[in-house]
Design a protein around this motif. Structure first.
Motif, short mmCIF file in Angstrom:
data_model
loop_
_atom_site.label_atom_id
_atom_site.label_comp_id
_atom_site.label_asym_id
_atom_site.label_seq_id
_atom_site.Cartn_x
_atom_site.Cartn_y
_atom_site.Cartn_z
N GLY A 9 0.80 -1.21 0.00
CA GLY A 9 0.00 0.00 0.00
C GLY A 9 0.83 1.25 0.00
N GLY A 10 2.12 1.15 -0.32
CA GLY A 10 2.99 2.31 -0.32
C GLY A 10 3.83 2.39 0.94
N ARG A 11 3.46 1.61 1.97
CA ARG A 11 4.22 1.62 3.23
C ARG A 11 4.31 0.21 3.80
N SER A 12 5.42 -0.05 4.45
CA SER A 12 5.58 -1.30 5.19
C SER A 12 5.37 -0.99 6.66
N ARG A 13 4.43 -1.72 7.31
CA ARG A 13 4.05 -1.39 8.68
C ARG A 13 4.21 -2.61 9.58
N PRO A 14 5.41 -2.91 10.00
CA PRO A 14 5.64 -4.10 10.83
C PRO A 14 4.83 -4.10 12.12
N ALA A 15 4.54 -2.93 12.67
CA ALA A 15 3.81 -2.86 13.93
C ALA A 15 2.43 -3.47 13.80
N GLU A 16 1.86 -3.52 12.59
CA GLU A 16 0.52 -4.07 12.41
C GLU A 16 0.51 -5.59 12.53
N VAL A 17 1.69 -6.21 12.55
CA VAL A 17 1.73 -7.67 12.69
C VAL A 17 1.23 -8.08 14.07
N ILE A 18 1.45 -7.26 15.08
CA ILE A 18 1.08 -7.62 16.45
C ILE A 18 -0.44 -7.77 16.59
N LEU A 44 -4.24 -20.55 13.28
CA LEU A 44 -3.25 -19.48 13.32
C LEU A 44 -2.83 -19.02 11.91
N LEU A 45 -3.18 -19.80 10.90
CA LEU A 45 -2.87 -19.40 9.53
C LEU A 45 -3.54 -18.09 9.15
N ILE A 46 -4.56 -17.70 9.90
CA ILE A 46 -5.21 -16.43 9.61
C ILE A 46 -4.26 -15.25 9.76
N VAL A 47 -3.22 -15.41 10.58
CA VAL A 47 -2.28 -14.31 10.81
C VAL A 47 -1.52 -13.96 9.53
N PRO A 48 -0.79 -14.91 8.89
CA PRO A 48 -0.12 -14.54 7.64
C PRO A 48 -1.09 -14.23 6.50
N ARG A 58 7.63 -8.95 3.25
CA ARG A 58 8.49 -9.07 4.43
C ARG A 58 7.65 -9.15 5.70
N CYS A 59 6.66 -8.29 5.84
CA CYS A 59 5.80 -8.33 7.01
C CYS A 59 4.98 -9.62 7.06
N THR A 60 4.59 -10.11 5.89
CA THR A 60 3.86 -11.38 5.85
C THR A 60 4.74 -12.52 6.35
N ALA A 61 6.02 -12.51 5.96
CA ALA A 61 6.95 -13.53 6.45
C ALA A 61 7.12 -13.44 7.96
N VAL A 62 7.20 -12.21 8.48
CA VAL A 62 7.30 -12.03 9.93
C VAL A 62 6.06 -12.60 10.62
N ALA A 63 4.88 -12.31 10.04
CA ALA A 63 3.64 -12.82 10.63
C ALA A 63 3.61 -14.34 10.60
N ALA A 64 4.08 -14.96 9.50
CA ALA A 64 4.08 -16.42 9.40
C ALA A 64 5.03 -17.03 10.43
N VAL A 65 6.20 -16.42 10.62
CA VAL A 65 7.17 -16.93 11.59
C VAL A 65 6.62 -16.82 13.01
N LEU A 66 6.02 -15.67 13.33
CA LEU A 66 5.47 -15.50 14.67
C LEU A 66 4.34 -16.49 14.94
N ALA A 67 3.49 -16.74 13.93
CA ALA A 67 2.42 -17.72 14.11
C ALA A 67 3.00 -19.11 14.35
N LEU A 91 2.59 -28.59 10.32
CA LEU A 91 3.05 -28.67 8.94
C LEU A 91 2.14 -27.84 8.02
N ALA A 92 0.82 -27.93 8.25
CA ALA A 92 -0.11 -27.12 7.45
C ALA A 92 0.13 -25.64 7.67
N LEU A 93 0.44 -25.25 8.90
CA LEU A 93 0.74 -23.85 9.19
C LEU A 93 2.01 -23.40 8.50
N LEU A 94 3.02 -24.28 8.47
CA LEU A 94 4.28 -23.93 7.81
C LEU A 94 4.09 -23.75 6.30
#
Length: 374
Positions: A9-18, A44-48, A58-67, A91-94
């Motif tokens: 969307g023009g910006r990367s917002r890592p804080a929104e992962v929380i 938990l797959l809803i997070v990524p 990048r933020c999606t990858a962070v969300a997937a790792v945190l989940a 495994l399904a989550l990964l």
């Protein structure tokens, strides 16, 4: 902008992962947190997934790792790490997290391509309908165009001003309809006018030639209303093809009605030329019906002549006049207009310079007030 600040969307917002992680915890619910409930790790797959919809890869990858970390933490804490169901869900989550990252990357590529295409379209539109705010020959010209479609600059209204061996010539028109067909006809009409204006001595002949050129591009119900004007010493010649007449600003303002009616382009026009005398400093307003036919909520038409007189009395600069007039019509309608509006303000500055500028430079900030017509 730095790379880390750019996203889908023009910006990367890592804080929104929380908060997204919190939504995943709520989705997984008691299966993660309440002893005795069956484990539910896959929700938990809803997070990524949410991150892929809103954020960059990048933020999606962070969300997937945190989940995944949360899922492993809960399974270890509840002694579920060796159960087949927990292993399958992890495994399904990964796998799902990896797919959401891929989805975010693909959408980022598409967003970049769309942005480039939009920029190309914007440049092309600017080339089709060029804004003018300068002296053209002995005529000072200022234009405005307001398109009813947000984010676009070309619709059904069109105009152009050129300096030719026969004097300064002006063309303003309105294509029936909207959309891509109207843009295509607009481009064809402007291209034809720019070609013919320099090599056709008489305005009626120019209209006939342009009508013939447009014929292959017009459907059975397509037409273009238009006014063609040619400025000479102390006069203006015009051919009106079913278009609202120009308004001469004076005391009072006067509509320059054509001496003979003429059908629009595409409907077999038989053009006849009208001539009007001008004094140095006379101003002419050319416009499309989006201005003159604008109505308020009670259906009352915009009082063009009164509004133009008020704008002329309160402003001297041509750009300020056009902006004031457009503000007046939107105030009358109570919001954005339902049709495109093109405006051209012309003044015969002649050799004396008029009120605008004695040189071919942009308009100065100070001007003498408008004098009443004699």
């Amino acid at each position: 902008m730095a790379e880390q600040d750019m996203g889908r969307g023009g910006r990367s917002r890592p804080a929104e992962v929380i908060p997204l992680l919190g939504s995943g915890v709520l989705a997984a619910g008691p299966g993660l947190l309440v002893p005795g409930w069956p484990p539910m790790i896959a929700p938990l797959l809803i997070v990524p997934l949410l991150a892929a919809l809103r954020l960059d890869a990048r933020c999606t990858a962070v969300a997937a790792v945190l989940a995944m970390v949360l899922a492993l933490t809960v399974t270890v804490a509840r002694d579920l790490i060796l159960t087949p169901r927990a292993a399958v869900e992890c495994l399904a989550l990964l796998v799902g997290g990896a797919l959401t990252v891929r989805l975010a990357m693909r959408d980022a590529v598409r967003a970049t391509a769309l942005s480039h295409a939009t920029e190309i379209a914007r440049v092309a539109e600017a080339a089709i309908l060029r804004p003018v705010d300068a002296r053209v020959g002995g005529i000072a010209v200022c234009t405005r165009h307001h398109c009813r479609v947000p984010g676009t600059t070309v619709g059904g209204d069109l105009y152009d001003v050129v300096h030719t061996p026969y004097g300064t010539r002006l063309f303003i028109g309105d294509v029936r309809g909207h959309g891509l067909d109207a843009v295509r006809i607009t481009a064809s009409a402007l291209s034809g006018f720019r070609d013919l204006a320099y090599v056709t001595p008489e305005l009626p002949d120019l209209v006939r030639e342009l009508d013939a050129r447009l014929a292959p591009y017009l459907g059975a119900e397509d037409f273009v209303t238009a006014v063609f004007a040619e400025f000479g010493p102390s006069e203006v010649k015009s051919v009106n093809c079913g278009h609202p007449p120009p308004l001469r600003l004076g005391s009072p303002p006067k509509l320059l009605e054509p001496h003979a009616a003429c059908r629009p382009l595409g409907l077999g026009p038989e053009p006849e030329q009208s001539k009007y005398w001008l004094q140095p400093g006379d101003r002419l307003l050319f416009y499309t019906d989006g201005l003159s036919e604008a109505r308020d909520r009670q259906g009352i038409e915009f009082p063009l002549e009164d509004a133009a007189a008020d704008a002329a009395s309160s402003t001297v600069r041509p750009d300020a006049f056009l902006d004031t007039l457009y503000e007046a019509v939107t105030t009358h309608t109570g919001g954005p207009l339902r049709d495109d509006v093109a405006l051209i303000l012309c003044e015969d500055v002649g050799s004396a310079g008029g009120r605008f500028s004695p040189a071919a430079a942009p308009y100065p900030s100070q001007r003498r007030p408008m004098l009443p017509r004699r």
